[in-house]
Design a protein around this motif. Structure first.
Motif, PDB file in Angstrom:
ATOM      1  N   ALA A  41       0.696  -1.293   0.065  1.00  0.00           N
ATOM      2  CA  ALA A  41      -0.178   0.141   0.282  1.00  0.00           C
ATOM      3  C   ALA A  41       0.999   1.041   0.011  1.00  0.00           C
ATOM      4  CB  ALA A  41      -0.722  -0.058   1.006  1.00  0.00           C
ATOM      5  N   PHE A  42       2.128   1.071   0.633  1.00  0.00           N
ATOM      6  CA  PHE A  42       3.033   2.382   0.744  1.00  0.00           C
ATOM      7  C   PHE A  42       3.500   2.620  -0.871  1.00  0.00           C
ATOM      8  CE2 PHE A  42       3.629   1.093   5.170  1.00  0.00           C
ATOM      9  CZ  PHE A  42       3.086   1.820   5.618  1.00  0.00           C
ATOM     10  N   TYR A  43       3.670   1.478  -1.583  1.00  0.00           N
ATOM     11  CA  TYR A  43       4.061   1.390  -2.769  1.00  0.00           C
ATOM     12  C   TYR A  43       3.176   2.111  -3.745  1.00  0.00           C
ATOM     13  CZ  TYR A  43       4.909  -0.519  -7.537  1.00  0.00           C
ATOM     14  OH  TYR A  43       5.143  -0.808  -8.979  1.00  0.00           O
ATOM     15  N   LEU A  44       1.763   1.885  -3.499  1.00  0.00           N
ATOM     16  CA  LEU A  44       0.548   2.306  -4.299  1.00  0.00           C
ATOM     17  C   LEU A  44       0.456   3.923  -3.896  1.00  0.00           C
ATOM     18  CD1 LEU A  44      -2.347   2.028  -5.499  1.00  0.00           C
ATOM     19  CD2 LEU A  44      -3.274   1.550  -3.112  1.00  0.00           C
ATOM     20  N   MET A  45       0.762   4.074  -2.593  1.00  0.00           N
ATOM     21  CA  MET A  45       0.682   5.693  -2.315  1.00  0.00           C
ATOM     22  C   MET A  45       1.594   6.484  -3.048  1.00  0.00           C
ATOM     23  SD  MET A  45       0.160   5.250   1.989  1.00  0.00           S
ATOM     24  CE  MET A  45       0.358   7.082   2.080  1.00  0.00           C
ATOM     25  N   GLY A  46       3.074   6.041  -3.266  1.00  0.00           N
ATOM     26  CA  GLY A  46       4.112   6.395  -3.814  1.00  0.00           C
ATOM     27  C   GLY A  46       3.801   6.730  -5.271  1.00  0.00           C
ATOM     28  N   ALA A  47       3.026   5.831  -6.066  1.00  0.00           N
ATOM     29  CA  ALA A  47       2.509   5.838  -7.339  1.00  0.00           C
ATOM     30  C   ALA A  47       1.474   6.802  -7.395  1.00  0.00           C
ATOM     31  CB  ALA A  47       2.112   4.689  -7.847  1.00  0.00           C
ATOM     32  N   TYR A  48       0.363   7.014  -6.708  1.00  0.00           N
ATOM     33  CA  TYR A  48      -0.574   7.893  -6.769  1.00  0.00           C
ATOM     34  C   TYR A  48      -0.157   9.416  -6.295  1.00  0.00           C
ATOM     35  CZ  TYR A  48      -4.278   5.305  -8.253  1.00  0.00           C
ATOM     36  OH  TYR A  48      -5.331   4.540  -9.180  1.00  0.00           O
ATOM     37  N   LEU A  62       9.578  17.063  -8.779  1.00  0.00           N
ATOM     38  CA  LEU A  62       9.196  17.129  -7.294  1.00  0.00           C
ATOM     39  C   LEU A  62       8.367  15.870  -6.566  1.00  0.00           C
ATOM     40  CD1 LEU A  62       7.294  20.859  -8.001  1.00  0.00           C
ATOM     41  CD2 LEU A  62       9.558  20.386  -6.485  1.00  0.00           C
ATOM     42  N   ALA A  63       7.896  15.123  -7.406  1.00  0.00           N
ATOM     43  CA  ALA A  63       7.131  13.922  -7.014  1.00  0.00           C
ATOM     44  C   ALA A  63       8.257  13.061  -6.405  1.00  0.00           C
ATOM     45  CB  ALA A  63       6.255  13.329  -7.946  1.00  0.00           C
ATOM     46  N   LEU A  64       9.317  13.066  -7.325  1.00  0.00           N
ATOM     47  CA  LEU A  64      10.626  12.147  -6.886  1.00  0.00           C
ATOM     48  C   LEU A  64      11.011  12.471  -5.728  1.00  0.00           C
ATOM     49  CD1 LEU A  64      11.979   9.638  -8.137  1.00  0.00           C
ATOM     50  CD2 LEU A  64      13.700  11.195  -9.044  1.00  0.00           C
ATOM     51  N   LEU A  65      11.074  13.909  -5.306  1.00  0.00           N
ATOM     52  CA  LEU A  65      11.618  14.287  -4.244  1.00  0.00           C
ATOM     53  C   LEU A  65      10.828  14.091  -2.946  1.00  0.00           C
ATOM     54  CD1 LEU A  65      13.936  15.868  -2.651  1.00  0.00           C
ATOM     55  CD2 LEU A  65      12.820  18.020  -3.285  1.00  0.00           C
ATOM     56  N   PHE A  66       9.400  14.628  -3.210  1.00  0.00           N
ATOM     57  CA  PHE A  66       8.491  14.987  -1.996  1.00  0.00           C
ATOM     58  C   PHE A  66       7.549  13.508  -1.866  1.00  0.00           C
ATOM     59  CE2 PHE A  66       9.463  19.431  -2.998  1.00  0.00           C
ATOM     60  CZ  PHE A  66       9.878  19.592  -1.722  1.00  0.00           C
ATOM     61  N   GLY A  67       7.331  12.874  -3.077  1.00  0.00           N
ATOM     62  CA  GLY A  67       6.574  11.839  -2.841  1.00  0.00           C
ATOM     63  C   GLY A  67       6.849  10.667  -1.669  1.00  0.00           C
ATOM     64  N   PRO A  68       8.124  10.361  -1.711  1.00  0.00           N
ATOM     65  CA  PRO A  68       8.893   9.355  -0.546  1.00  0.00           C
ATOM     66  C   PRO A  68       8.499  10.043   0.926  1.00  0.00           C
ATOM     67  CG  PRO A  68      10.184   9.392  -2.479  1.00  0.00           C
ATOM     68  CD  PRO A  68       9.045  10.416  -2.941  1.00  0.00           C
ATOM     69  N   THR A 192      12.864   3.481  11.243  1.00  0.00           N
ATOM     70  CA  THR A 192      13.344   2.608  10.523  1.00  0.00           C
ATOM     71  C   THR A 192      11.915   1.803   9.683  1.00  0.00           C
ATOM     72  OG1 THR A 192      14.922   1.635  11.932  1.00  0.00           O
ATOM     73  CG2 THR A 192      14.078   0.036  10.375  1.00  0.00           C
ATOM     74  N   PHE A 193      10.849   2.123  10.218  1.00  0.00           N
ATOM     75  CA  PHE A 193       9.599   1.664   9.300  1.00  0.00           C
ATOM     76  C   PHE A 193       9.099   2.679   8.629  1.00  0.00           C
ATOM     77  CE2 PHE A 193       4.814   1.465   8.926  1.00  0.00           C
ATOM     78  CZ  PHE A 193       4.732   0.016   8.917  1.00  0.00           C
ATOM     79  N   ALA A 194       9.479   4.201   8.946  1.00  0.00           N
ATOM     80  CA  ALA A 194       8.999   5.185   7.933  1.00  0.00           C
ATOM     81  C   ALA A 194      10.132   5.353   6.857  1.00  0.00           C
ATOM     82  CB  ALA A 194       9.128   6.452   8.725  1.00  0.00           C
ATOM     83  N   LEU A 195      11.409   4.692   7.079  1.00  0.00           N
ATOM     84  CA  LEU A 195      12.212   4.788   5.797  1.00  0.00           C
ATOM     85  C   LEU A 195      11.941   3.668   4.900  1.00  0.00           C
ATOM     86  CD1 LEU A 195      15.673   5.454   7.820  1.00  0.00           C
ATOM     87  CD2 LEU A 195      14.686   6.894   5.986  1.00  0.00           C
ATOM     88  N   GLY A 196      11.502   2.538   5.655  1.00  0.00           N
ATOM     89  CA  GLY A 196      11.294   1.322   4.805  1.00  0.00           C
ATOM     90  C   GLY A 196      10.167   1.662   4.015  1.00  0.00           C
ATOM     91  N   ALA A 200       9.548   2.045  -0.556  1.00  0.00           N
ATOM     92  CA  ALA A 200       8.542   1.537  -1.110  1.00  0.00           C
ATOM     93  C   ALA A 200       7.812   2.683  -1.911  1.00  0.00           C
ATOM     94  CB  ALA A 200       7.409   0.828  -0.395  1.00  0.00           C
ATOM     95  N   GLY A 201       7.420   3.933  -1.220  1.00  0.00           N
ATOM     96  CA  GLY A 201       6.925   4.878  -1.830  1.00  0.00           C
ATOM     97  C   GLY A 201       7.748   5.515  -3.237  1.00  0.00           C
ATOM     98  N   LEU A 202       9.178   5.581  -2.932  1.00  0.00           N
ATOM     99  CA  LEU A 202       9.915   6.033  -4.010  1.00  0.00           C
ATOM    100  C   LEU A 202       9.917   4.831  -5.255  1.00  0.00           C
ATOM    101  CD1 LEU A 202      12.366   7.830  -4.931  1.00  0.00           C
ATOM    102  CD2 LEU A 202      13.878   6.397  -3.620  1.00  0.00           C
ATOM    103  N   ALA A 203       9.785   3.795  -4.972  1.00  0.00           N
ATOM    104  CA  ALA A 203       9.729   2.676  -5.846  1.00  0.00           C
ATOM    105  C   ALA A 203       8.394   2.952  -6.731  1.00  0.00           C
ATOM    106  CB  ALA A 203       9.441   1.060  -5.377  1.00  0.00           C
ATOM    107  N   GLY A 204       7.319   3.274  -5.797  1.00  0.00           N
ATOM    108  CA  GLY A 204       6.007   3.545  -6.578  1.00  0.00           C
ATOM    109  C   GLY A 204       6.152   4.910  -7.661  1.00  0.00           C
ATOM    110  N   VAL A 205       6.864   5.834  -7.126  1.00  0.00           N
ATOM    111  CA  VAL A 205       7.144   7.126  -8.014  1.00  0.00           C
ATOM    112  C   VAL A 205       7.929   6.570  -9.230  1.00  0.00           C
ATOM    113  CG1 VAL A 205       8.349   9.095  -8.239  1.00  0.00           C
ATOM    114  CG2 VAL A 205       6.934   8.614  -6.148  1.00  0.00           C
ATOM    115  N   LEU A 206       8.985   5.914  -9.039  1.00  0.00           N
ATOM    116  CA  LEU A 206       9.750   5.489 -10.368  1.00  0.00           C
ATOM    117  C   LEU A 206       8.916   4.395 -11.083  1.00  0.00           C
ATOM    118  CD1 LEU A 206      13.079   4.678  -8.475  1.00  0.00           C
ATOM    119  CD2 LEU A 206      12.517   6.703 -10.175  1.00  0.00           C
TER     120      LEU A 206
END
Length: 286
Positions: A41-48, A62-68, A192-196, A200-206
């Protein structure tokens, strides 16, 4: 021959996205012993987040910087207010609670953006292709491989050359050790949880410009992330990298050799690894 070379390079690009998706899941389990089924779901959030930034007139950069950052902050709030209360419960509670969180996020996405997927365009600077003689390759995919490799180096330096990385590695070996060192374990757990989640959000943006975004992409991502973690070895950075590349290359090459079975083959590869090395390629015996 160029076709298989193309698919090999595509597999490396996909594999680097899988690495970013899986490394956070692996580290969170290694330190917290927490089974997080909300990771997709964090990957999904990054993509959206990428889609939303671009719809609001922002840029992909900007999405690549602030999305994660947005995804990581939401994960930190969820960990602080909700997940921290169930760390000491059996893994069954972790699975049920995080599945519920994942479904809640998915339904919120559907309520706001609808159930139909949408396309996300790559930035104008990365449109087009690069040509090396007869070999042609999209600029965005080249950027994806190079940028992900740089991120892998940054994550490695964070884990191997910083105090936070030392604590995370020590906690992966023995969570009790972190407590004995008089370190605020809940603060480290939350960070650690936030970084993880942010990775995942960064992967979604990419991934958004490659495959578009749709509300059910988190389910697929979660399945692939667990395959990568199992193949590479739980709690291992190098295992997540090796597992991500292996799964990405297998899926990409098999899409040419046997398109109908490309997704199936990643699970076959996982089964083979488990038969030969039950702890994963780079995992340690538990």
């Amino acid at each position: 021959m160029n076709l298989y070379l193309l698919q090999l390079i595509n597999g490396i690009g996909i594999g680097m996205i899988y690495f970013l998706l899986a490394v956070g899941l692996s580290i969170v389990f290694g330190l917290l012993r927490f089974v997080n089924f909300a990771h997709g779901a964090f990957y999904l959030m990054g993509a959206y987040a990428c889609y939303a930034f671009m719809q609001l007139g922002g840029s992909f950069w900007l999405a690549l910087l602030f999305g994660p950052v947005v995804v990581g902050f939401c994960a930190w709030v969820a960990e602080r207010l909700l997940l921290r209360r169930i760390y000491d419960l059996p893994h069954e509670f972790h699975i049920l609670f995080t599945l519920g969180l994942a479904w809640a996020i998915q339904e919120l996405v559907i309520l706001y953006w609808g159930p139909v997927g949408v396309n996300v365009s790559p930035p104008a600077e990365l449109n087009g292709v690069v040509m090396w003689g007869a070999f042609i390759y999209p600029k965005y995919r080249i950027f994806l491989i190079a940028f992900s490799a740089l991120l892998a180096l940054v994550i490695w330096l964070l884990l191997e050359r910083t105090r936070l990385g030392s604590i995370i590695r020590a906690g992966s070996e023995s969570p009790e050790m972190v407590t004995l060192l008089r370190i605020n374990v809940y603060k480290i757990f939350g960070l650690t949880f936030a970084l993880g989640a942010a990775t995942a959000g960064l992967a979604g943006v990419l991934a958004a410009p490659l495959r578009g975004v749709e509300p059910f992409m988190g389910i697929e991502a979660l399945a692939v992330a667990f395959v990568v973690v199992v193949v590479g070895g739980m709690g291992s950075f190098s295992g997540a990298l090796l597992g991500g590349l292996l799964v990405g290359i297998v899926q990409s090459v098999m899409s040419t050799l046997w398109p109908q079975g490309a997704s199936l083959m990643i699970y076959v590869a996982m089964a083979l690894v488990l038969l030969l090395r039950p702890d994963g390629l780079m995992g340690r015996s538990q």
